[in-house]
Design an enzyme around this catalytic site. Structure first.
Site, PDB file in Angstrom:
ATOM      1  N   ASN A 430       0.827  -1.200   0.000  1.00  0.00           N
ATOM      2  CA  ASN A 430       0.000   0.000   0.000  1.00  0.00           C
ATOM      3  C   ASN A 430       0.865   1.255   0.000  1.00  0.00           C
ATOM      4  OD1 ASN A 430      -2.675   1.486   0.539  1.00  0.00           O
ATOM      5  ND2 ASN A 430      -1.356   2.225   2.193  1.00  0.00           N
ATOM      6  N   GLU A 431       0.835   1.997  -1.093  1.00  0.00           N
ATOM      7  CA  GLU A 431       1.390   3.355  -1.234  1.00  0.00           C
ATOM      8  C   GLU A 431       2.903   3.442  -1.152  1.00  0.00           C
ATOM      9  OE1 GLU A 431      -2.484   5.974   0.184  1.00  0.00           O
ATOM     10  OE2 GLU A 431      -0.699   5.976   1.470  1.00  0.00           O
ATOM     11  N   ASN A 432       3.611   2.314  -1.226  1.00  0.00           N
ATOM     12  CA  ASN A 432       5.057   2.400  -1.047  1.00  0.00           C
ATOM     13  C   ASN A 432       5.793   2.911  -2.280  1.00  0.00           C
ATOM     14  OD1 ASN A 432       4.581   1.524   1.496  1.00  0.00           O
ATOM     15  ND2 ASN A 432       5.435  -0.518   1.231  1.00  0.00           N
ATOM     16  N   SER A 476      -0.501  -0.388  -4.731  1.00  0.00           N
ATOM     17  CA  SER A 476      -1.660   0.479  -4.923  1.00  0.00           C
ATOM     18  C   SER A 476      -1.322   1.805  -4.254  1.00  0.00           C
ATOM     19  CB  SER A 476      -2.904  -0.133  -4.285  1.00  0.00           C
ATOM     20  OG  SER A 476      -4.050   0.653  -4.517  1.00  0.00           O
TER      21      SER A 476
END
Length: 828
Positions: A430-432, A476
């Site tokens: 997530n968002e990395n 994502s």
């Protein structure tokens, strides 16, 4: 296979750390599976961690070590018997001892552990002592960080240095209560000859409709030198296939075909038939089972279409060849104390998702690989699961000890989840990748590893090897064709997008600035329901800035963003009760606004996954269902915005148009009535049209200028009605409208199972709601946020076991609308 559970009789004690005097030296009964916090709570040694400011009182537990002890009896191992001590999950940094001898150490919450204890059990005493000692996960993570070098992460603690649920360390909706304990079952397993180590069914459907279950099995033998021949049998739908496992072999594959298999579909697209799969391991020539594995499978194909088009790169989930608009929400752990999440609680939560017309839940990467109960329930309800690997909002070292732990947990969980038809796709993090691009990480990292090889090498290779039937996305948000230094990972034209400018910086009307291919995160905050808020927070007076209320608001500048988000739309609240209602109403409005925009662009936009469905404790957050399981007004807003048939007014080419969304398999053909009305009910302009929307499609209707060009924008509206679907489009914001602030008359009467509230509007009333939990904690109303035209009567049903005065349900703080926030405004 004989299994002996080891759940009863455990004792817990603190062994090191800044332990308060009233806890130090104490030994208390421990519940397994469980956690230290819950055991101390049960013993009366700590307050409920969710109550008022108790979280602040429990900071000492972050750096405390714990010991779990159990004395149990069991028989010594027989000469031909293998005995394993099995832990399905330890949270997190632990040393396991049996009768004082160390069996091993662990540092990963997301995997299980198995120890061969044949020799340790000996041939004498039947009584044994099992000890599990837990170190502070925070201090362990800090040690790893000192050794490997700091990597940027959100929030204060280095959660990226230990394979533990990231939100254990606090999040912008979660408490900083770092758990420790035996959080999954523990048992002894006695077996001989061989056992089923891994059963991995890969389910596909042939072009002719034949279902195919390809069962991959790993076998562990008690004799490492090889042992005897074995036979493997798999049974599905009464069809049995067998295969020999020659002496010395430790893996095999058996395939069962089911002609004309009934297809599993997402909810709203078809049924969810499930088939029992039984896998049996026997010794060759001996019918007595050595081990049996049972699960359920469903026949369907699932992929994600990322074929480049004239816009960019789509991200469309395709099930059984049919493109699906994903109507969903992000899922976080449903209780910070994970062992309190029962199957019944999961059923209630997933039923709430389905009740709001959702067909997808995204298991977010700061939590866990969910329990079998979760995926079983999603299988049964037809809810697609998007599964993140547990990485979120941080740069993660790729060095040891983390690389091997990540590989082990990924292999275990990818294999574990293969049977579930609900599981649609795996997501690396997530968002990395977004974080690396925009959050200043390269300057801080100075060339150190940050997780890229997990997302682009290790995890996709494991999915390809163990579960090639499912799609893998690296992150994502993410552009499927994106090199790290190429197109921005949050580019609206490619793949998935997170929309956080809304909430953080700009008004929710700015959702319309972007037309993403798939929006996998977006949302808006509000407090929990009144009953939940007042159960857990007891500030006097209770205000948005009172101490305990603020401790349950974890978002940076959260209250300021709530007020800023309301200001363009709603009148300034006069009381805390008004503020509570207004923020909840604005949350529902904001999120529904985004969903209607995204759905209006189908098939260009193929998914809207709101942040978030649920809460893990009582908190002001983005959730639709609060920590006490009560639906907030947002839940009703989601149900309206995700309805299979939707009318919504959207801007196109500089003018308002009506968009009709049909998410049914049948065409939507009916009369469409468009009326420009005054709030008092006078019809100023009326048109009847034929509406014809093909199945799973969107149609655009151009209203005549006289319908969308009001004479007095402050007292008029456009009402569009098609069968039982209605939308009301206003020409100004609530704060500027000439609402009657008291447009409702109501009477409540007792009915079987609760009460009925009959409401009549003398003037247009927007977003009528019965906030029933203010009257009885268990009370739930059937509908909310209903627009009522002048002269209309609507009945609301309140379900409750409480015996209440019916008149309480018509109190002005219970029967509410947007109008109730307004003083009468008169404009020319």
């Amino acid at each position: 296979m004989i299994r002996q559970t080891l759940h009863d009789g455990w004792q817990l004690s603190a062994t090191a750390g800044p332990v308060p005097a009233h806890v130090a030296g104490r030994t208390v009964s421990a519940t397994v599976p469980g956690s230290a916090h819950l055991d101390l709570l049960a013993a009366g040694l700590i307050p409920d961690p969710y109550l008022d400011r108790a979280e602040e009182e429990l900071v000492w537990a972050h750096r405390t070590d714990w010991r779990y002890d159990l004395v149990f009896e069991t028989e010594p191992a027989a000469p031909d018997e293998r005995v394993d001590l099995v832990f399905d999950g330890l949270d997190t940094v632990a040393t396991v001892e049996l009768d004082g001898a160390v069996l091993g150490s662990t540092a990963n919450m997301h995997r299980g552990y198995r120890f061969d204890v044949r020799a340790a059990l000996g041939s004498g005493s039947r009584e044994h002592r099992l000890t599990v000692s837990f170190r502070s996960a925070l201090e362990y993570a800090e040690e790893v960080e000192r050794r490997l070098g700091r990597r940027d992460h959100v929030y204060p603690h280095p959660f990226n240095m230990v394979r533990k649920m990231a939100c254990s360390f606090g999040w912008d909706w979660g408490p900083d209560l770092q758990t420790a304990g035996i959080w999954k079952p523990v048992r002894l397993e006695r077996w001989h000859t061989a056992r089923l180590a891994t059963v991995r069914p890969l389910v596909t459907v042939d072009a002719d409709g034949t279902g195919r279950v390809e069962v991959h099995v790993d076998v562990e033998r008690s004799d490492p030198a090889g042992g005897a021949g074995l036979e493997l049998a798999a049974t599905v739908a009464g069809r049995v296939e067998r295969v020999a496992v020659p002496a010395g072999e430790t893996s095999a594959t058996v395939t069962v075909t089911v002609p004309d298999a009934r297809l599993w579909w997402p909810v709203g697209h078809g049924e969810q038939p499930l088939y029992d799969l039984a896998v049996t391991l026997t010794a060759a020539g001996d019918g007595e089972p050595l081990d049996v594995h049972e699960c359920r499978v469903g026949f369907r194909t699932v992929t994600v279409d990322t074929t480049p088009d004239e816009i960019g790169t789509p991200f469309t989930i395709v099930v059984n060849g049919e493109p699906i608009f994903a109507k969903g929400a992000n899922w976080i752990p449903d209780d910070h104390f994970l062992t309190r999440v029962t199957r019944e609680r999961v059923e209630r939560r997933v039923d709430q998702a389905v009740g709001a017309h959702m067909n997808l839940l995204r298991v977010w990467g700061g939590g866990i690989y969910e329990t079998e109960d979760f995926y079983d329930v999603c299988d049964e309800r037809g809810v697609l699961v998007w599964q993140d690997f547990p990485f979120a909002c941080a740069s993660y070292p790729e060095e040891e000890p983390l690389w091997s732990e990540v590989e082990a947990e990924a292999r275990e969980n990818v294999a574990r989840l293969t049977p579930h038809p609900s599981l649609a796709l795996w997501n690396g993090a997530n968002e990395n990748m977004w974080g690396f691009r925009d959050w200043g990480w390269p300057d801080q990292l100075r060339g150190r590893t940050w997780g890229l090889r997990y997302y682009t090498e290790l995890l996709p290779s494991i999915v390809a090897e163990l579960d090639p039937t499912r799609f893998y996305s690296a992150n994502s948000p993410y552009n499927p064709d994106m090199p790290v230094d190429g197109v921005h990972p949050n580019d609206e034209r490619h793949g998935t997008r997170h929309e956080w400018e809304v909430w953080n910086r700009v008004d929710y009307t700015h959702y319309r600035d972007h037309v993403p291919r798939f929006c996998s995160e977006f949302g808006f905050q509000a407090p929990p329901t009144w009953a939940t808020l007042t159960r857990w927070i007891h500030d006097e007076p209770l205000t948005p800035t009172s101490p305990a209320f603020l401790l349950h608001q974890k978002a940076e500048e959260g209250n300021e963003k709530l007020d800023r988000g309301m200001a363009p739309h709603l009148p300034a609240p006069r009381t805390f009760e008004d503020w509570h209602w207004a923020t909840q109403l604005n949350q529902a409005r904001a999120v529904a606004f985004g969903i209607e925009h995204f759905r209006s662009w189908w098939p260009r936009t193929a998914g809207a996954v709101v942040w978030q469905l649920n809460d893990c404790w009582p908190v002001t957050s983005w959730a639709a269902v609060d920590g006490d399981e009560r639906p907030k007004p947002l839940w009703y807003g989601l149900r309206h915005a995700y309805a299979p048939r939707l009318l919504t007014v959207q801007p196109r080419d500089g003018r308002p148009v009506l968009i009709a969304v049909n998410d049914h398999d049948e065409p939507w053909r009916c009369e469409l009535r468009l009326e420009r009305q005054t709030f008092s009910g006078a019809v100023l302009r009326s048109v009847k049209l034929s509406l014809d929307v093909p199945a799973r499609s969107v149609e655009r209707v151009e209203p005549a200028p006289s319908l969308v060009g009001p004479e007095n924008a402050h007292e008029e509206m456009l009402v569009a009605t098609a069968q039982d679907v209605r939308t009301v489009h206003l020409f100004a914001e609530d704060r500027d409208l000439a609402y009657d602030p008291e447009p409702l008359e109501a009477e409540a009467v007792a009915v079987e199972g609760g009460y009925r509230v009959d409401v009549t509007a003398s003037s247009f009333a927007r977003d009528v709601a019965v906030l029933a939990d203010r009257v009885a904690p268990d009370a739930v109303v059937d509908e909310m946020l209903v627009p009522m035209l002048a002269g209309e009567t609507r009945s609301f049903t309140v379900r409750t076991a409480a015996d209440i005065d019916p008149a309480a349900l018509t109190d002005p703080l219970v029967l509410r609308s947007a109008n109730s926030l307004s003083a009468r405004v008169v404009r020319s």
